[in-house]
Design an enzyme around this catalytic site. Structure first.
Site, mmCIF file in Angstrom:
data_model
loop_
_atom_site.group_PDB
_atom_site.id
_atom_site.type_symbol
_atom_site.label_atom_id
_atom_site.label_comp_id
_atom_site.label_asym_id
_atom_site.label_seq_id
_atom_site.Cartn_x
_atom_site.Cartn_y
_atom_site.Cartn_z
ATOM 1 N N THR A 19 0.797 -1.246 0.000
ATOM 2 C CA THR A 19 0.000 0.000 0.000
ATOM 3 C C THR A 19 0.823 1.286 0.000
ATOM 4 O OG1 THR A 19 -0.157 0.128 2.414
ATOM 5 C CG2 THR A 19 -1.865 -1.147 1.267
ATOM 6 N N ASP A 43 -0.213 -5.002 3.717
ATOM 7 C CA ASP A 43 1.047 -4.438 4.214
ATOM 8 C C ASP A 43 0.954 -2.913 4.260
ATOM 9 O OD1 ASP A 43 4.056 -4.977 4.772
ATOM 10 O OD2 ASP A 43 4.021 -3.275 3.400
ATOM 11 N N TYR A 48 3.532 5.355 5.943
ATOM 12 C CA TYR A 48 2.771 5.511 4.699
ATOM 13 C C TYR A 48 1.580 6.461 4.870
ATOM 14 C CZ TYR A 48 5.232 1.143 3.424
ATOM 15 O OH TYR A 48 6.169 0.165 3.195
ATOM 16 N N LYS A 77 4.453 -1.080 10.611
ATOM 17 C CA LYS A 77 5.890 -0.953 10.922
ATOM 18 C C LYS A 77 6.189 0.264 11.797
ATOM 19 C CE LYS A 77 6.513 -2.655 6.189
ATOM 20 N NZ LYS A 77 5.599 -1.971 5.289
ATOM 21 N N HIS A 110 10.929 -0.905 10.896
ATOM 22 C CA HIS A 110 10.977 -0.562 9.463
ATOM 23 C C HIS A 110 12.401 -0.498 8.919
ATOM 24 C CE1 HIS A 110 8.303 1.615 6.309
ATOM 25 N NE2 HIS A 110 9.269 0.971 5.706
ATOM 26 N N ASN A 157 14.628 -4.436 6.216
ATOM 27 C CA ASN A 157 15.870 -3.795 5.761
ATOM 28 C C ASN A 157 17.070 -4.093 6.649
ATOM 29 O OD1 ASN A 157 14.651 -2.404 3.471
ATOM 30 N ND2 ASN A 157 13.569 -1.209 5.011
ATOM 31 N N LEU A 207 7.992 -5.714 -8.407
ATOM 32 C CA LEU A 207 7.628 -5.310 -9.775
ATOM 33 C C LEU A 207 8.484 -4.151 -10.272
ATOM 34 C CD1 LEU A 207 3.732 -5.368 -9.342
ATOM 35 C CD2 LEU A 207 5.206 -7.208 -10.161
ATOM 36 N N GLY A 208 9.357 -3.652 -9.388
ATOM 37 C CA GLY A 208 10.243 -2.556 -9.795
ATOM 38 C C GLY A 208 9.758 -1.181 -9.369
ATOM 39 N N SER A 263 -0.822 -2.248 -6.180
ATOM 40 C CA SER A 263 -1.501 -1.687 -7.348
ATOM 41 C C SER A 263 -2.808 -1.061 -6.887
ATOM 42 C CB SER A 263 -1.782 -2.744 -8.409
ATOM 43 O OG SER A 263 -2.433 -2.111 -9.500
HETATM 44 N N1 LIG Z 1 9.853 -2.207 4.112
HETATM 45 C C1 LIG Z 1 10.182 -1.275 3.256
HETATM 46 O O1 LIG Z 1 11.145 -0.492 3.463
HETATM 47 C C2 LIG Z 1 9.395 -1.148 1.976
HETATM 48 C C3 LIG Z 1 9.900 -0.381 0.916
HETATM 49 C C4 LIG Z 1 9.146 -0.327 -0.255
HETATM 50 C C5 LIG Z 1 7.951 -0.988 -0.355
HETATM 51 N N2 LIG Z 1 7.457 -1.700 0.714
HETATM 52 C C6 LIG Z 1 6.149 -2.408 0.629
HETATM 53 O O2 LIG Z 1 6.148 -3.237 -0.521
HETATM 54 C C7 LIG Z 1 5.047 -2.899 -1.356
HETATM 55 C C8 LIG Z 1 5.382 -3.154 -2.817
HETATM 56 O O3 LIG Z 1 6.526 -2.438 -3.244
HETATM 57 P P1 LIG Z 1 6.465 -1.102 -4.083
HETATM 58 O O4 LIG Z 1 5.175 -0.387 -3.833
HETATM 59 O O5 LIG Z 1 7.734 -0.393 -3.825
HETATM 60 O O6 LIG Z 1 6.519 -1.540 -5.581
HETATM 61 P P2 LIG Z 1 5.977 -2.696 -6.544
HETATM 62 O O7 LIG Z 1 4.868 -3.430 -5.942
HETATM 63 O O8 LIG Z 1 7.184 -3.394 -7.020
HETATM 64 O O9 LIG Z 1 5.468 -1.837 -7.791
HETATM 65 C C9 LIG Z 1 4.364 -0.994 -7.740
HETATM 66 C C10 LIG Z 1 4.251 -0.328 -9.116
HETATM 67 O O10 LIG Z 1 3.950 -1.324 -10.106
HETATM 68 C C11 LIG Z 1 2.741 -0.977 -10.775
HETATM 69 N N3 LIG Z 1 2.026 -2.259 -10.997
HETATM 70 C C12 LIG Z 1 1.374 -3.007 -10.097
HETATM 71 N N4 LIG Z 1 0.897 -4.136 -10.637
HETATM 72 C C13 LIG Z 1 1.238 -4.098 -11.945
HETATM 73 C C14 LIG Z 1 1.022 -4.970 -13.027
HETATM 74 N N5 LIG Z 1 0.373 -6.120 -12.871
HETATM 75 N N6 LIG Z 1 1.526 -4.618 -14.251
HETATM 76 C C15 LIG Z 1 2.204 -3.447 -14.424
HETATM 77 N N7 LIG Z 1 2.442 -2.572 -13.410
HETATM 78 C C16 LIG Z 1 1.963 -2.897 -12.183
HETATM 79 C C17 LIG Z 1 1.995 -0.059 -9.833
HETATM 80 O O11 LIG Z 1 1.161 0.806 -10.534
HETATM 81 P P3 LIG Z 1 -0.447 0.781 -10.384
HETATM 82 O O12 LIG Z 1 -0.767 0.996 -8.935
HETATM 83 O O13 LIG Z 1 -0.886 1.895 -11.253
HETATM 84 O O14 LIG Z 1 -0.897 -0.568 -10.873
HETATM 85 C C18 LIG Z 1 3.160 0.703 -9.209
HETATM 86 O O15 LIG Z 1 3.612 1.724 -10.069
HETATM 87 C C19 LIG Z 1 4.789 -1.428 -1.004
HETATM 88 O O16 LIG Z 1 3.567 -0.961 -1.459
HETATM 89 C C20 LIG Z 1 4.941 -1.473 0.494
HETATM 90 O O17 LIG Z 1 3.778 -2.018 1.086
HETATM 91 C C21 LIG Z 1 8.190 -1.802 1.857
#
Ligand SMILES: NC(=O)c1ccc[n+]([C@@H]2O[C@H](COP(=O)([O-])OP(=O)(O)OC[C@H]3O[C@@H](n4cnc5c(N)ncnc54)[C@H](OP(=O)(O)O)[C@@H]3O)[C@@H](O)[C@H]2O)c1
Length: 320
Positions: A19, A43, A48, A77, A110, A157, A207-208, A263
């Site tokens: 999220t 999550d 956030y 967290k 965190h 981390n 997903l990057g 997403s």
């Molecule tokens: N512990 C930490 O320090 C930490 C750090 C970073 C993240 N996190 C957690 O991990 C979660 C996921 O990581 P993240 O948000 O960094 O990135 P992610 O899930 O790797 O990527 C999210 C991105 O991908 C796009 N997306 C989602 N599904 C897709 C699909 N099927 N096809 C194409 N694009 C897609 C989303 O856009 P749309 O929403 O427009 O689909 C968004 O731009 C976070 O939301 C958070 O809860 C934790």
């Protein structure tokens, strides 16, 4: 949905709903869609600033009888600017109040480094707290389990050495480690270490983190394509008739690692949980494993916090 058993007895769904960057009505609608599609693991983090919206939706689902509290697995967290023993209880209580819940299923530290924040909404006001003491913080984390505010506790981390120290000196062992993990940064050693020590690994930014990259200006030091545009990912996707996102998520869960894709798009969030009706074969896995570039594939160095590399608990190599 595949469930992973935690040492403390909990059951963590292997696909969760990320999220970060989502908030307000967009998050409210998307979380409703996510729950309809079968997500039960959510999550979030104090940082956030979206716990209230998540709590509102979860409580609507609980009070209407569509889910029970037991069906849900909620992770939040302790923020980096509260990585101190005297802050743990205060921040967890605040998260619970935001979420409108009596307990969370997993409470994570965190980050291993602590900060002070003059203004929690402004990264530029954050300065390094050089006195972060993991063992002292962990004792208060353990107390939160004793008091029933969280079912389990874990880390985010942290590196293997930092995790090992807590394994050696804790009464309640960390159940979960959440780290950056994707095809370019596969963290094989860390994942093996966690598996050998009964710790479930959660992958983030699988997903990057396209929106996150933009927001924080994150970049790979090695020039690699976006994960969902990687040639091997595209080839494996077309072979299985699946999307690139489904391939990298499937690759990760086949390794026993939890994924939490974010997403707010109703089609993409459904796509991201539909990864249980196919399997990658040995050749696919080998080809995807070859995309790993180690630390050169790391996006998250946390240098958004000025001077963080000088923190004694900075978890990553200072030079690559
Ligand atoms: N512990 C930490 O320090 C930490 C750090 C970073 C993240 N996190 C957690 O991990 C979660 C996921 O990581 P993240 O948000 O960094 O990135 P992610 O899930 O790797 O990527 C999210 C991105 O991908 C796009 N997306 C989602 N599904 C897709 C699909 N099927 N096809 C194409 N694009 C897609 C989303 O856009 P749309 O929403 O427009 O689909 C968004 O731009 C976070 O939301 C958070 O809860 C934790």
């Amino acid at each position: 949905m595949k469930i992973l058993k935690l040492r403390s007895g909990g059951e963590m769904p292997i696909v969760g709903y990320g999220t970060w960057t989502a908030s307000g009505d967009v998050l409210e609608n998307a979380l409703n869609e996510a729950l309809k599609s079968g997500y039960r693991h959510i999550d979030t983090a104090y940082l956030y600033k979206n716990e209230c919206t998540i709590g509102k939706v979860l409580n609507e689902w609980i009070s209407s009888g569509r889910v029970t509290r037991d069906d849900l697995f909620v992770v939040t967290k302790l923020p980096a600017y509260a990585t101190r023993p005297e802050d743990v209880e205060k921040y967890l209580k605040e998260s619970l109040q935001n979420l409108g819940l009596n307990y969370v299923d997993m409470y994570l530290i965190h980050s291993p480094f602590g900060l002070f924040a003059k203004d929690q909404t402004d990264l530029d006001t954050m300065v390094i707290d050089y006195d972060t003491d993991h063992l002292a913080i962990w004792k208060v984390m353990e107390k939160q389990v004793d008091c029933g505010r969280t079912k389990a506790i874990g880390l985010s981390n942290f590196n293997a050495k930092q995790v090992q120290k807590l394994l050696d000196y804790s009464r309640i062992k960390p159940d979960n480690l959440q780290v950056e993990h994707h095809i370019y940064l596969q963290q094989t050693e860390l994942v093996d270490f966690c598996r050998d020590n009964g710790i479930v690994v959660t992958a983030y930014s699988t997903l990057g983190t396209k929106d996150g990259k933009k927001r924080l200006n994150l970049n790979w030091s090695k020039g690699v394509p976006e994960i969902l545009e990687n040639e091997v990912v595209l080839r494996v996707a077309s072979k299985h008739g699946k999307t690139p996102a489904q391939i990298v998520l499937r690759f990760t869960i086949q390794k026993g690692v939890v994924v939490i894709p974010k997403s707010t798009n109703s089609q993409r969030l459904v796509e991201n949980i539909q990864i249980f009706d196919f399997e990658l074969d040995a050749q696919d896995v080998e080809d995807l494993e070859r995309q790993d570039v180690g630390d050169k594939g790391r996006l998250w160095w946390f240098t958004i916090f000025a001077g963080v590399k000088d923190h004694p608990e900075y978890p990553f190599p200072k030079e690559i």
